[in-house]
Motif scaffolding. Structure first.
Motif, mmCIF file in Angstrom:
data_model
loop_
_atom_site.group_PDB
_atom_site.id
_atom_site.type_symbol
_atom_site.label_atom_id
_atom_site.label_comp_id
_atom_site.label_asym_id
_atom_site.label_seq_id
_atom_site.Cartn_x
_atom_site.Cartn_y
_atom_site.Cartn_z
ATOM 1 N N THR A 70 0.771 -1.373 -0.134
ATOM 2 C CA THR A 70 0.101 0.016 -0.031
ATOM 3 C C THR A 70 0.799 1.402 -0.067
ATOM 4 O O THR A 70 0.614 2.115 -0.648
ATOM 5 N N LYS A 71 1.919 1.132 0.961
ATOM 6 C CA LYS A 71 2.710 2.394 1.032
ATOM 7 C C LYS A 71 3.471 2.627 -0.313
ATOM 8 O O LYS A 71 3.819 3.763 -1.038
ATOM 9 N N GLU A 72 3.920 1.581 -1.087
ATOM 10 C CA GLU A 72 4.519 1.683 -2.114
ATOM 11 C C GLU A 72 3.965 2.050 -3.349
ATOM 12 O O GLU A 72 4.170 2.889 -4.178
ATOM 13 N N LEU A 73 2.368 1.540 -3.395
ATOM 14 C CA LEU A 73 1.617 1.915 -4.426
ATOM 15 C C LEU A 73 1.253 3.512 -4.304
ATOM 16 O O LEU A 73 1.353 4.488 -5.466
ATOM 17 N N VAL A 74 1.013 4.056 -3.160
ATOM 18 C CA VAL A 74 0.896 5.431 -2.795
ATOM 19 C C VAL A 74 2.039 6.276 -3.296
ATOM 20 O O VAL A 74 1.661 7.416 -3.991
ATOM 21 N N THR A 75 3.190 5.980 -2.747
ATOM 22 C CA THR A 75 4.385 6.564 -3.302
ATOM 23 C C THR A 75 4.755 6.581 -4.628
ATOM 24 O O THR A 75 5.104 7.702 -5.195
ATOM 25 N N ALA A 76 4.475 5.460 -5.423
ATOM 26 C CA ALA A 76 4.551 5.508 -6.894
ATOM 27 C C ALA A 76 3.466 6.197 -7.731
ATOM 28 O O ALA A 76 3.521 6.330 -8.827
ATOM 29 N N LEU A 98 -3.790 2.135 7.566
ATOM 30 C CA LEU A 98 -4.529 3.596 7.281
ATOM 31 C C LEU A 98 -3.208 4.610 6.815
ATOM 32 O O LEU A 98 -3.411 5.403 6.066
ATOM 33 N N GLU A 99 -2.419 4.480 8.014
ATOM 34 C CA GLU A 99 -1.148 5.370 7.637
ATOM 35 C C GLU A 99 -0.250 5.157 6.442
ATOM 36 O O GLU A 99 0.329 5.859 6.007
ATOM 37 N N ALA A 100 -0.431 4.197 5.731
ATOM 38 C CA ALA A 100 0.072 3.560 4.709
ATOM 39 C C ALA A 100 -0.386 4.401 3.569
ATOM 40 O O ALA A 100 0.398 4.366 2.480
ATOM 41 N N GLY A 101 -1.748 4.620 3.617
ATOM 42 C CA GLY A 101 -2.428 5.120 2.496
ATOM 43 C C GLY A 101 -3.627 4.516 2.327
ATOM 44 O O GLY A 101 -4.293 4.925 1.002
ATOM 45 N N ALA A 102 -4.161 3.391 2.914
ATOM 46 C CA ALA A 102 -5.348 2.662 2.603
ATOM 47 C C ALA A 102 -6.518 3.697 2.786
ATOM 48 O O ALA A 102 -6.728 4.436 3.889
ATOM 49 N N SER A 103 -7.588 3.359 2.068
ATOM 50 C CA SER A 103 -8.910 4.117 2.102
ATOM 51 C C SER A 103 -9.699 3.508 3.140
ATOM 52 O O SER A 103 -10.745 4.184 3.394
#
Length: 219
Positions: A70-76, A98-103
């Motif tokens: 999730t974190k890598e997807l958001v970063t990318a 959620l902090e990693a960027g999940a909705s």
């Protein structure tokens, strides 16, 4: 989204689970499962190629877990909403995801009842949290706010006061602390009084709790 069709990528290391999720989502005419991945690494590759609107992501997987993916997807900059779907109900898994960027966050035991609604919700740009998850999140944020306030008070102490705080929490007496710092026990007691006034501490057990909470005793 292509028109009103929500494109979904399923990510889970169990084929049976993916088949079950596909069956649940297949009942919704506005949802199209465009791909399946077995781990976080595959999820990233598939997301770049398939451009899903929503990625339904398991947390516990080999090669790359869901939070890392999730974190890598958001970063990318992958333009997809990520819905975490997992068997874990513990608070410790919720906040990092959620902090990693999940909705959103949904436990697998509720997937047959809530998955379609959850996918629609996050696809629409809104967060999806079950009632228990929302309470856990509020509890965690409150704990962090309290921790931040205590850290702020700690940083207001002088370097000598910080030293003495750690030594008291570690179990040393005033004479022992004085011997280590080359000051008198009476001076140590004076510093302790200042610490008590600044931090609202009263007993050695309070020192221990404060130090543990701020992880001051970790080497």
């Amino acid at each position: 989204m292509a028109g009103d069709l929500i494109r979904v990528l399923l990510v889970d290391d169990h084929a049976v689970v993916r088949a079950g999720l596909r069956a649940v989502l297949g009942e919704a005419k506005d949802i199209d499962v465009v791909g399946e991945a077995r781990n976080g690494r595959e999820a990233i590759a598939f997301a770049e190629r398939l451009h899903p609107d929503v990625i339904v992501m398991d947390l516990s997987m080999d090669e790359m877990d869901g939070a890392t993916a999730t974190k890598e997807l958001v970063t990318a900059g992958i333009d997809a909403k990520i819905l975490i779907l997992t068997m874990h109900t513990e608070d410790e898994y919720l906040v990092p995801a959620l902090e990693a960027g999940a909705s959103g966050y949904l436990v697998k035991s509720a997937a047959d009842r809530e998955l379609v609604a959850a996918v629609r919700t996050v696809a629409n740009g809104d967060p999806y949290l079950q009632a228990g998850a929302a309470r856990a999140l509020a509890k965690e944020f409150k704990k962090r706010e309290q921790g931040a306030a205590e850290r702020s008070k700690y940083e207001e102490l002088s370097n000598r006061e910080k030293e003495i705080l750690k030594l008291v929490a570690s179990g040393y007496s005033a004479p022992e602390i004085g011997g280590q710092l080359h000051i008198s026990p009476k001076t140590v007691d004076t510093y302790k009084q200042r610490i008590n006034e600044k931090l609202g501490l009263h007993h050695r057990s309070d020192y221990v709790k404060f130090a543990l909470k701020l992880k001051l005793l970790e080497s």
